[in-house]
Design a protein around this motif. Structure first.
Motif: not given
Length: 359
Positions: A137-153
């Motif tokens: 679960a943590s790995a999936v959520l961390t991946g999701d968070a990284l994707l959001v961070a990429a879009m923010r960039e």
């Protein structure tokens, strides 16, 4: 948007250095100097739990959050290098492409976290994968968070380029998901043609590299024709890289990859050497087909046999030849972007490094 302070180093000609095997590859230290602070700032903005898992994945800390003081935080930041050099290739500065460079690296990490979960790979970069250390679960959520961070960039790019940059990343992500979906489906597909495999690889791997190059052009203000050439260069290079990576997955060394060699064969994955070998009509191809159809798990001896059969059936040669074809197509596409001579040379060096990996 990530900020940098002070003048960043210009991309001087990339000098060659030697690997343990004697193969030359360009030093990308200047890319790390520019990208690493911005990448760390993007990760620092994540929620605490995901920040720690992402930092662990990058090799910045232990699983408990203890900083790895001795770690340089440097790596083969190939995708950011493609973005920065693509900006330079069309007359821009490397700094102009920084949001795109950070975004593609964040997306790359997102895909690695999710890939390890889907494939059940317990190791990544010689350490337990994030899902193994922190839980699925943590790995999936961390991946999701990284994707959001990429879009923010990319959303926080200069206003005149932000909309196009976001569209570029969204398109690449859709292609990436489709490619990954086909890759998973191939595991249950009795026969996969080389053409279908290459189309999958273009989505799974080529889309993000193409996006890195295109974002460099977009953020540097290049016209659509030059951006198109950069995008196609990256996509072809991505397919070439996937071909080389497939060869490494069967005949490489675990000490280099950080993952068990032969795992793809054990899982009966249809990498390009396997797909090409299964399409053959020789006795080795027939034995390989029988081995891949067997209902029981493959033991170590059978995995070794499978690798030998793939090579005898011509799978390794076919994959290596395809990598060279894709590389040639990539360089032709790059010429259509009318790059500066120095940037062309550096992009060519990076491309050569990617497909001539130590085995």
């Amino acid at each position: 948007m990530s900020q940098i302070t002070g003048p960043a180093p210009a991309p001087a000609p990339a000098p060659a250095s030697a690997s343990a095997s004697g193969a030359a590859f360009p030093r990308l230290g200047w890319v790390d100097d520019l990208v690493l602070p911005a990448l760390q700032a993007a990760v620092a903005a994540l929620p605490a739990t995901e920040r720690r898992a992402a930092g662990y994945h990058r090799g910045w800390c232990e699983a408990d959050g203890t900083p790895l003081v001795a770690a340089s935080g440097r790596g083969k930041t190939v995708r950011p290098a493609l973005a920065l050099l693509s900006a330079v290739a069309v007359g821009g500065s490397p700094q102009s492409a920084l949001p795109g460079a950070v975004a593609v690296e964040l997306v790359h990490d997102f895909t690695l976290l999710h890939d390890d979960v889907m494939d059940g790979d317990a190791l990544r970069r010689h350490r337990p994968a994030v899902w193994s250390a922190f839980g699925t679960a943590s790995a999936v959520l961390t991946g999701d968070a990284l994707l959001v961070a990429a879009m923010r960039e990319v959303a926080h790019s200069p206003a005149e380029f932000a909309a196009v940059a976001v569209q570029e990343l969204v398109r690449a992500l859709l292609d990436l998901v489709e490619g990954q979906s086909h890759d998973v489906a191939f595991e249950q597909t009795p026969e996969v043609s080389v053409a279908r495999y290459l189309a999958m690889a273009e989505g799974k791997t080529g889309s993000l590299m193409g996006c890195a190059c295109a974002l460099g052009g977009v953020l540097a203000g290049a016209d659509s024709g030059r951006v198109r050439g950069l995008r196609e260069f990256g996509r072809r290079l991505g397919v070439a890289f996937q071909c080389a990576d497939d060869v490494m997955g069967i005949w490489g060394r675990a000490a280099r990859s950080g993952k068990p060699v032969g795992a793809d064969l054990a899982a009966r994955k249809k990498s390009l050497p396997v797909v090409a070998a299964l399409a053959g009509s020789c006795s080795a191809a027939e034995r390989l087909r029988s081995l891949y159809r067997s209902p029981h798990p493959l033991d170590a001896q059978e995995v070794q046999l499978a690798g030998e059969l793939v090579e005898k059936a011509g799978g390794r040669q076919a994959a290596e030849e395809e990598a060279r074809r894709q590389m040639s197509a990539a360089l032709r596409a790059l010429s259509h972007a009318r790059p500066t001579a120095d940037a062309y040379r550096q992009l060519q060096e990076i491309a050569s490094m990617m497909i001539r990996r130590d085995s």
